[in-house]
Design an enzyme around this catalytic site. Structure first.
Site, PDB file in Angstrom:
ATOM      1  N   CYS A  89      44.036  -7.204  19.401  1.00 20.79           N
ATOM      2  CA  CYS A  89      44.659  -5.890  19.583  1.00 20.79           C
ATOM      3  C   CYS A  89      43.740  -4.863  20.247  1.00 20.79           C
ATOM      4  CB  CYS A  89      45.131  -5.321  18.250  1.00 20.79           C
ATOM      5  SG  CYS A  89      45.846  -6.540  17.121  1.00 20.79           S
ATOM      6  N   CYS A  92      43.649  -3.731  24.044  1.00 19.72           N
ATOM      7  CA  CYS A  92      44.636  -2.780  24.581  1.00 19.72           C
ATOM      8  C   CYS A  92      44.653  -1.461  23.821  1.00 19.72           C
ATOM      9  CB  CYS A  92      46.040  -3.367  24.510  1.00 19.72           C
ATOM     10  SG  CYS A  92      46.306  -4.691  25.667  1.00 19.72           S
ATOM     11  N   HIS A  93      44.512  -1.548  22.497  1.00 21.28           N
ATOM     12  CA  HIS A  93      44.696  -0.325  21.692  1.00 21.28           C
ATOM     13  C   HIS A  93      43.384   0.393  21.382  1.00 21.28           C
ATOM     14  CE1 HIS A  93      48.965  -1.115  21.115  1.00 21.28           C
ATOM     15  NE2 HIS A  93      48.647  -2.381  20.894  1.00 21.28           N
ATOM     16  N   MET A 130      53.577  -5.405  25.019  1.00 25.92           N
ATOM     17  CA  MET A 130      53.052  -5.801  23.711  1.00 25.92           C
ATOM     18  C   MET A 130      53.469  -7.251  23.432  1.00 25.92           C
ATOM     19  SD  MET A 130      51.873  -4.989  20.535  1.00 25.92           S
ATOM     20  CE  MET A 130      52.148  -5.515  18.855  1.00 25.92           C
ATOM     21  N   HIS A 369      38.839  -1.844  36.864  1.00 24.00           N
ATOM     22  CA  HIS A 369      38.411  -3.138  36.314  1.00 24.00           C
ATOM     23  C   HIS A 369      37.426  -3.831  37.251  1.00 24.00           C
ATOM     24  CE1 HIS A 369      38.681  -6.377  33.424  1.00 24.00           C
ATOM     25  NE2 HIS A 369      38.822  -7.226  34.427  1.00 24.00           N
ATOM     26  N   HIS A 412      44.138  -7.852  40.723  1.00 26.37           N
ATOM     27  CA  HIS A 412      42.930  -8.461  40.145  1.00 26.37           C
ATOM     28  C   HIS A 412      42.183  -9.172  41.263  1.00 26.37           C
ATOM     29  CE1 HIS A 412      40.205 -10.843  37.747  1.00 26.37           C
ATOM     30  NE2 HIS A 412      40.524 -10.108  36.698  1.00 26.37           N
TER      31      HIS A 412
HETATM   32 FE1  DHE Z   1      36.259 -11.449  33.567  1.00 25.77          FE
HETATM   33  C1  DHE Z   1      34.419 -10.442  36.306  1.00 25.77           C
HETATM   34  C2  DHE Z   1      36.162  -8.285  32.350  1.00 25.77           C
HETATM   35  C3  DHE Z   1      38.432 -12.364  31.094  1.00 25.77           C
HETATM   36  C4  DHE Z   1      36.044 -14.703  34.582  1.00 25.77           C
HETATM   37  N1  DHE Z   1      35.474  -9.687  34.223  1.00 25.77           N
HETATM   38  C5  DHE Z   1      34.754  -9.487  35.392  1.00 25.77           C
HETATM   39  C6  DHE Z   1      34.393  -8.104  35.480  1.00 25.77           C
HETATM   40  C7  DHE Z   1      34.872  -7.489  34.349  1.00 25.77           C
HETATM   41  C8  DHE Z   1      35.552  -8.487  33.568  1.00 25.77           C
HETATM   42  C9  DHE Z   1      34.723  -6.038  33.973  1.00 25.77           C
HETATM   43  C10 DHE Z   1      33.622  -7.458  36.615  1.00 25.77           C
HETATM   44  C11 DHE Z   1      32.151  -7.612  36.403  1.00 25.77           C
HETATM   45  C12 DHE Z   1      31.349  -7.024  37.549  1.00 25.77           C
HETATM   46  O1  DHE Z   1      31.677  -7.278  38.714  1.00 25.77           O
HETATM   47  O2  DHE Z   1      30.389  -6.303  37.275  1.00 25.77           O
HETATM   48  N2  DHE Z   1      37.186 -10.489  32.022  1.00 25.77           N
HETATM   49  C13 DHE Z   1      36.993  -9.193  31.700  1.00 25.77           C
HETATM   50  C14 DHE Z   1      37.791  -8.842  30.548  1.00 25.77           C
HETATM   51  O3  DHE Z   1      37.782  -7.755  29.932  1.00 25.77           O
HETATM   52  C15 DHE Z   1      38.704  -9.974  30.292  1.00 25.77           C
HETATM   53  C16 DHE Z   1      40.073  -9.595  30.831  1.00 25.77           C
HETATM   54  C17 DHE Z   1      38.941 -10.351  28.841  1.00 25.77           C
HETATM   55  C18 DHE Z   1      37.721 -10.624  28.009  1.00 25.77           C
HETATM   56  O4  DHE Z   1      37.859 -10.668  26.771  1.00 25.77           O
HETATM   57  O5  DHE Z   1      36.622 -10.779  28.533  1.00 25.77           O
HETATM   58  C19 DHE Z   1      38.066 -11.052  31.171  1.00 25.77           C
HETATM   59  N3  DHE Z   1      37.110 -13.233  32.955  1.00 25.77           N
HETATM   60  C20 DHE Z   1      37.946 -13.380  31.920  1.00 25.77           C
HETATM   61  C21 DHE Z   1      38.323 -14.758  31.732  1.00 25.77           C
HETATM   62  O6  DHE Z   1      39.076 -15.221  30.841  1.00 25.77           O
HETATM   63  C22 DHE Z   1      37.716 -15.535  32.842  1.00 25.77           C
HETATM   64  C23 DHE Z   1      38.826 -16.037  33.787  1.00 25.77           C
HETATM   65  C24 DHE Z   1      36.931 -16.761  32.388  1.00 25.77           C
HETATM   66  C25 DHE Z   1      35.650 -16.470  31.695  1.00 25.77           C
HETATM   67  O7  DHE Z   1      34.622 -17.022  32.079  1.00 25.77           O
HETATM   68  O8  DHE Z   1      35.664 -15.702  30.727  1.00 25.77           O
HETATM   69  C26 DHE Z   1      36.875 -14.448  33.519  1.00 25.77           C
HETATM   70  N4  DHE Z   1      35.405 -12.400  35.166  1.00 25.77           N
HETATM   71  C27 DHE Z   1      35.403 -13.746  35.361  1.00 25.77           C
HETATM   72  C28 DHE Z   1      34.641 -14.047  36.545  1.00 25.77           C
HETATM   73  C29 DHE Z   1      34.185 -12.822  37.061  1.00 25.77           C
HETATM   74  C30 DHE Z   1      34.673 -11.798  36.160  1.00 25.77           C
HETATM   75  C31 DHE Z   1      34.425 -15.444  37.128  1.00 25.77           C
HETATM   76  C32 DHE Z   1      33.331 -12.592  38.292  1.00 25.77           C
HETATM   77  C33 DHE Z   1      34.121 -12.806  39.533  1.00 25.77           C
HETATM   78  C34 DHE Z   1      33.315 -12.588  40.763  1.00 25.77           C
HETATM   79  O9  DHE Z   1      33.651 -13.234  41.756  1.00 25.77           O
HETATM   80  O10 DHE Z   1      32.384 -11.784  40.760  1.00 25.77           O
END
Ligand code: DHE
Length: 589
Positions: A89, A92-93, A130, A369, A412
């Protein structure tokens, strides 16, 4: 007028959603909605992709005392409810329940609505995003009821993490003067890939030439991204537990030389890239507490902690927990570009004088983001995903260029992709989580003035649930993944557009069945995040399965769009992001 409507004696779910939106005080009785209504409430890929703050749940937080008329929870119940709240939760919240992309769940709101109301809302969700936690089977009836009671109680705040706590976690494993003066290994460092092994909390360093794992290195929990220092010597990895690991690629084999924790929950790390400041500083931003920390680039010694708490950019109201999302390093000034999510500020943090820190605060858009640079490295484009918009910053002039509609649902981009469009010139590309739109934004105000900072074209990819697009200056193609698409056929393959064909009427894409090419038959085989090798001749995709299942990396020949290699190794557990040293340090994407 009653805000919740009944259809044949049964509350309509849209009525239920509307009721909550309007803050209705009317409690609702147990209902049995129609299957069609339930379908409207089932969760979309977009609404599933919200942070799980499953590190915060481990922090010690005691239940509030008993209050008359409010159901009290035992310590064990409180711990269980906290765990569910932070995992499902809080993304989002908000940690403090003051609202983020989701509504505020402070007790003035929840107590007005009452237990039954909350229980039903958690059970059925809403078409507004939600999730239907109860009817999807993700929470049991007992858990739903526990959460409804929990929400009637005051929230408990996780601890702060200031300089004293940060310093206490700093571990300089190998001091700078004990490190090699020159590269000790025979690796082609620029063609090395750092691969996130999400569920083991490790990165695997894979040789881009031999495609073999050089070493695996323990990092933070559910490690998120890797970034490289400007010189290419140092690699920084950040875990979701806000642990930063500094890896020296000159060692044989490359190894960790320092580590630190900058908070309790984090996602981003970056290093100074401006000429004259290469490798000097590092920065990490956290979700909790909401802050960024500037560190020495070769030791991770923490130098400055800055809170991001403050006013929303538009209504100028206080927000207690605006998270730090992406951070990039400017190539034009000694500045980090820090994106503050909930309040919508983009901070240009000048690191030339850390004591007298100057920050240019740009009002952009809420829910910033991820994002990346245009091909010149001057303009930074970042998705305000819950607003379906993209904010554009000129890092040379330190100004907002514009905030534009991305023309799809929940952009995204990852870092996005830069291609030269046959009709519109240089464009930056983003796909979307919420639908199949792939949008092209003109980025050349000099040569293609009329197209600059506009979505000049949209095309349809395979469907929603896309996370990353990728191309390379030498490639003729643009790749679009769809790992969160509910259809296995789409989540296990990628769409490839031929750039030259984008000038045609309805550009078609070719599908690459990466999951099938991996030879893995079990699991969901989500295909995620393309990353090029140094010379742009290959693009690597992760085939991401559960921890207990086999995963792989499939290497695609970029000229022929055929399978070139499949990397399999028992250590390759849950590979997701891949970061090629050369492309990452030079922002080539
Ligand atoms: Fe990410 C980048 C946040 C879930 C893989 N992810 C980022 C960035 C943020 C972020 C803020 C940018 C960083 C930067 O450039 O400084 N990601 C989040 C979340 O908040 C979210 C939605 C949920 C969480 O609980 O973390 C989330 N992300 C994921 C995944 O489930 C992914 C697909 C698989 C994993 O490894 O967790 C994932 N995020 C990635 C990847 C990047 C990324 C591979 C960098 C991409 C790039 O090309 O630079």
């Amino acid at each position: 007028m009653k805000s919740n409507s009944y259809v044949g004696g049964v509350l309509s779910l849209s009525g239920l959603a509307l009721a909550l939106a309007l803050g209705s005080a009317t409690a609702v009785a147990e209902q049995k909605p129609s299957p069609a209504d339930i379908k409207k409430h089932s969760t979309t890929p977009g609404s599933r992709y919200e942070p799980e703050l499953n590190v915060l749940e481990k922090e010690k937080m005691s239940p509030p005392g008993t209050q008359p008329g409010i159901p009290s929870l035992t310590n064990d119940e409180w711990a269980t409810a906290n765990k569910i709240y932070f995992e499902r939760c809080a993304g989002c919240h908000g940690v403090l329940r003051k609202g983020a992309t989701g509504k505020a769940l402070t007790t003035d709101v929840t107590r007005k609505n009452g237990f039954e109301y909350l229980r039903d809302f958690i059970t059925y969700g809403s078409p507004g995003g939600m999730p239907n936690w109860g009817t999807s089977g993700e929470l049991t009836k007992e858990q739903v009821e526990l959460m409804a009671k929990y929400l009637l109680n005051e929230p408990s705040a996780p601890p702060e993490f200031g300089m004293t706590e940060i310093k206490a976690t700093w571990n300089l494993i190998v001091p700078v003067d004990k490190r090699p003066k020159e590269k000790q290994n025979k690796l082609d460092l620029d063609n090395l890939f750092s691969v996130t092994l999400r569920d083991t909390g490790e990165v695997a360093l894979i040789d881009g030439g031999t495609k073999e794992i050089v070493t695996t290195i323990k990092t933070g929990y559910a490690v998120h991204i890797s970034r490289m220092s400007a010189s290419g010597r140092y690699l920084f990895a950040i875990g979701r537990d806000a642990k930063v690991d500094l890896i020296d690629l000159y060692m044989d084999p490359p190894a960790k030389v320092a580590e630190i924790k900058v908070g309790s929950e984090a996602r981003s790390v970056e290093t100074s890239k401006m000429k004259g400041w290469e490798d000097k500083y590092a920065i990490a931003g956290s979700y909790w507490p909401p802050q960024y920390v500037i560190m020495d680039g070769s030791t991770l010694e923490p130098l400055k902690v800055v809170s991001t708490r403050g006013m929303t950019y538009d209504t100028q109201e206080y927000h207690p927990e605006p998270r730090v999302a992406s951070i990039v390093a400017s190539h034009f000034k000694p500045e980090f570009v820090v994106n503050v999510k909930e309040t919508g500020h983009i901070l240009m943090v000048n690191y030339s004088d850390i004591k007298n820190l100057t920050v240019t605060d740009i009002a952009a858009e809420r829910f910033l983001h991820d994002g990346g640079f245009d091909s010149t490295g001057r303009y930074f484009l970042v998705a305000a995903n819950a607003r379906n918009r993209v904010a554009i910053i000129d890092t040379k002039d330190g100004k907002l260029v514009d905030v534009i509609d991305s023309k799809g649902v929940k952009p995204h981009p990852g870092r996005g992709a830069n291609i030269v469009h046959p009709k519109f010139g240089p464009v930056w590309v983003t796909s979307h989580l919420g639908d199949e739109t792939v949008s092209f934004i003109g980025t050349d105000p000099e040569g293609h003035k009329d197209n600059a900072w506009k979505v000049v074209q949209t095309v349809n990819g395979q469907g929603g649930g896309s996370l990353f697009v990728k191309s390379h200056p030498k490639s003729e193609y643009l790749y679009v993944d769809t790992p969160l698409n509910p259809e296995a056929e789409f989540s296990s393959s990628v769409a490839v557009f031929k750039i030259a064909d984008l000038a045609g009427e309805k550009p078609k894409f070719k599908t690459l069945p990466i999951g099938e090419w991996s030879g893995i038959s079990e699991g969901q085989r989500r295909v995620v995040q393309g990353e090029y090798n140094k010379d742009g001749s290959e693009i690597w995709f992760s085939v991401w399965n559960n921890k207990s299942q086999e995963s792989a990396i499939v290497v695609v020949d970029d000229k022929t769009l055929t399978k070139k290699a499949v990397i399999k190794d028992k250590r390759l557990i849950t590979p997701t992001g891949k970061f090629n040293v050369y492309n990452t340090r030079n922002d080539i994407y």
